[in-house]
Design a protein around this motif. Structure first.
Motif, short mmCIF file in Angstrom:
data_model
loop_
_atom_site.label_atom_id
_atom_site.label_comp_id
_atom_site.label_asym_id
_atom_site.label_seq_id
_atom_site.Cartn_x
_atom_site.Cartn_y
_atom_site.Cartn_z
N TRP A 148 5.08 4.83 -0.24
CA TRP A 148 4.03 5.19 0.71
C TRP A 148 2.67 4.88 0.65
O TRP A 148 2.20 4.98 1.52
CB TRP A 148 4.36 6.69 0.59
CG TRP A 148 6.05 7.04 1.37
CD1 TRP A 148 6.99 7.46 0.83
CD2 TRP A 148 6.26 6.65 2.96
NE1 TRP A 148 8.17 7.64 1.52
CE2 TRP A 148 7.56 7.40 2.96
CE3 TRP A 148 5.70 6.22 3.78
CZ2 TRP A 148 8.24 7.19 4.23
CZ3 TRP A 148 6.37 6.31 4.92
CH2 TRP A 148 7.57 6.79 5.20
N ILE A 149 2.16 4.99 -0.60
CA ILE A 149 0.85 4.64 -1.02
C ILE A 149 0.49 3.35 -0.34
O ILE A 149 -0.41 2.88 0.46
CB ILE A 149 0.39 4.77 -2.25
CG1 ILE A 149 0.56 6.28 -2.75
CG2 ILE A 149 -1.04 4.24 -2.44
CD1 ILE A 149 0.32 6.21 -4.26
N ALA A 150 1.78 2.20 -0.68
CA ALA A 150 1.31 0.64 -0.01
C ALA A 150 1.52 0.99 1.68
O ALA A 150 0.43 0.01 2.26
CB ALA A 150 2.60 -0.02 -0.67
N THR A 151 2.31 1.65 2.08
CA THR A 151 2.57 1.69 3.34
C THR A 151 1.24 2.39 4.03
O THR A 151 0.77 1.80 4.85
CB THR A 151 3.55 2.80 3.75
OG1 THR A 151 4.58 2.36 3.28
CG2 THR A 151 3.80 2.72 5.43
N GLY A 152 0.51 3.28 3.50
CA GLY A 152 -0.88 3.61 3.84
C GLY A 152 -1.95 2.72 3.66
O GLY A 152 -2.88 2.65 4.76
N PHE A 153 -1.83 1.95 2.72
CA PHE A 153 -2.84 0.64 2.58
C PHE A 153 -2.45 -0.55 3.74
O PHE A 153 -3.48 -0.55 4.58
CB PHE A 153 -2.54 -0.20 1.45
CG PHE A 153 -3.36 -1.32 1.13
CD1 PHE A 153 -4.53 -0.94 0.81
CD2 PHE A 153 -3.07 -2.58 1.59
CE1 PHE A 153 -5.51 -2.21 0.59
CE2 PHE A 153 -3.72 -3.64 1.49
CZ PHE A 153 -4.98 -3.37 0.75
#
Length: 313
Positions: free
Chosen positions: A65-70
C-alpha cells in the motif's frame, strides 16, 4: 550534437516554480526512488500467491500500500515535469498534459486498478466465499508485476546510465547483451512461474495439497515451487504435465513448456545472428587495416603515424 545543444539551451530556460526539469536533481531523485519501488514490486508481487504467515502478510501488504501511494503521487508528479518534444523542452502544463496523456498515463492508471479491485472486493466479504476471494486478491496483486515495464522507461532517462551502456556497444558487449537479456528474462520468468505453480496446486487434489506444502514455511514453499516449475519446463516433461490432476496444472505445464521452447529458440537465434555480425565486422575491419598498411607502406608514412591511423579504424 543537435540534441545536446537543445539540452544545454533548455537548462537556461526559466521554469515556473511548480514545474520540474526532467534532468533536475529532484526529478532524478524521484526516479531513483521509483526504481527501488519497481524492484520491490517485482520481487514481492508474486509472493502474494504463497500461503504466508499472518505477520509477514500484514507487513507485505503494508509495504504494498505504501508503494501504491507512491504511484498515486507519481501521476501528479508526471503532470508537473517538463517534457522534451522534438528535442525541445516544454514547460507549459498543456504541452506536458498532452505528452503524458498520449504516452504513459493509461499504463500508470491501469497499474492502480488491482488495488482498486482489492478495495472494492474487501467491502463485500462473505464467509462462504472467503477462500475464493483471498485467491482472487492474490492473483489480482500479481498484475503489479508488470511494473517492470516502467523500469526501462526510467533507466533510459538517466544520462549516467547511457555512459555506462557504451561498454555494451563494443564487440564483446554485442556478444553478451543477448545472453544478459535472456538470463534476466529467465530469472524473472521462473520467479513468477514458481508462484503460479503454487497457486495452481493450492486446490483440492493439487500437488501443493498432496505434499502438504501449504503448511510449510514461506522459504520452503518458494524453493519447492521453483524446483517444481523448473522440472516441468523441458519438453521431456510434457508427458508428465498432461497427467497432472487438475486442469490448471495441466494447462500451466503445457504453457510453460511452450514458453521455454520459444525462449530457447530466440536465444539461439540471437547468439547465431550476433556471432555472424561480429564475424562480418571483423572481416571488414581486417580489410580496412590491410588498406591502411598498404597505403602507409606505399607513401613511406612513419610507424607512429601508421599506428595513429589504425586507432581510428
Amino acid at each position: 550534437t543537435v540534441r545536446r545543444q537543445y539540452l544545454l539551451r533548455s537548462d537556461k530556460l526559466k521554469f515556473p516554480w511548480y514545474i520540474m526539469h526532467p534532468n533536475s536533481k529532484q526529478r532524478i531523485s524521484w526516479d531513483v526512488l521509483a526504481v527501488f519501488v519497481i524492484l520491490f514490486e517485482i520481487c514481492f508481487s508474486p509472493l502474494h500467491l504463497y500461503n504466508m504467515e499472518d505477520s509477514f502478510r500484514i507487513t507485505a501488504e503494508t509495504l504494498q500500500w505504501i508503494a501504491t501511494g507512491f504511484w498515486i503521487l507519481d501521476i501528479p508528479m508526471s503532470f508537473l515535469t517538463a517534457v522534451f518534444v522534438n528535442d525541445n523542452v516544454q514547460c507549459r502544463l498543456v504541452d506536458i498534459a498532452k505528452s503524458y496523456l498520449s504516452t504513459w498515463f493509461l499504463f500508470d492508471l491501469m497499474m492502480l486498478v488491482p488495488d482498486l479491485i482489492v478495495v472494492m472486493s474487501s467491502k463485500g466479504d462473505q464467509p462462504t466465499g472467503v477462500l475464493r476471494l483471498v485467491r482472487f486478491r492474490r492473483m489480482i496483486l500479481l498484475l503489479r508485476f508488470f511494473q517492470i515495464i516502467r523500469l526501462w522507461r526510467i533507466v533510459e532517462g538517466f544520462n549516467f546510465v547511457e555512459g555506462r551502456l557504451t561498454i555494451l556497444r563494443t564487440e564483446f558487449g554485442s556478444l553478451i547483451r543477448p545472453v544478459l537479456h535472456v538470463l534476466i528474462l529467465m530469472t524473472v520468468s521462473v520467479h513468477v512461474l514458481g508462484s503460479l505453480w503454487f497457486a495452481a496446486g493450492y486446490v483440492e487434489g493439487g500437488w501443493v495439497m498432496a505434499e502438504g506444502l501449504h503448511e510449510r514455511s514461506l522459504g520452503r514453499q518458494y524453493t519447492r515451487s521453483l524446483e517444481w516449475a523448473l522440472s516441468r519446463l523441458p519438453p521431456s516433461a510434457l508427458r508428465f504435465n498432461v497427467e497432472l490432476t487438475t486442469a490448471a496444472e495441466r494447462w500451466l505445464g503445457i504453457a510453460g513448456t511452450c514458453a521455454a521452447l520459444i525462449c530457447s529458440s530466440i536465444f539461439v537465434s540471437f547468439v547465431t545472428n550476433t556471432m555472424a555480425n561480429v564475424a562480418r565486422e571483423r572481416m571488414r575491419t581486417t580489410k580496412i587495416l590491410q588498406s591502411v598498411r598498404k597505403h602507409c607502406a606505399t607513401h613511406c608514412i612513419s610507424y607512429s603515424y601508421t599506428m595513429q591511423m589504425k586507432r581510428y579504424v
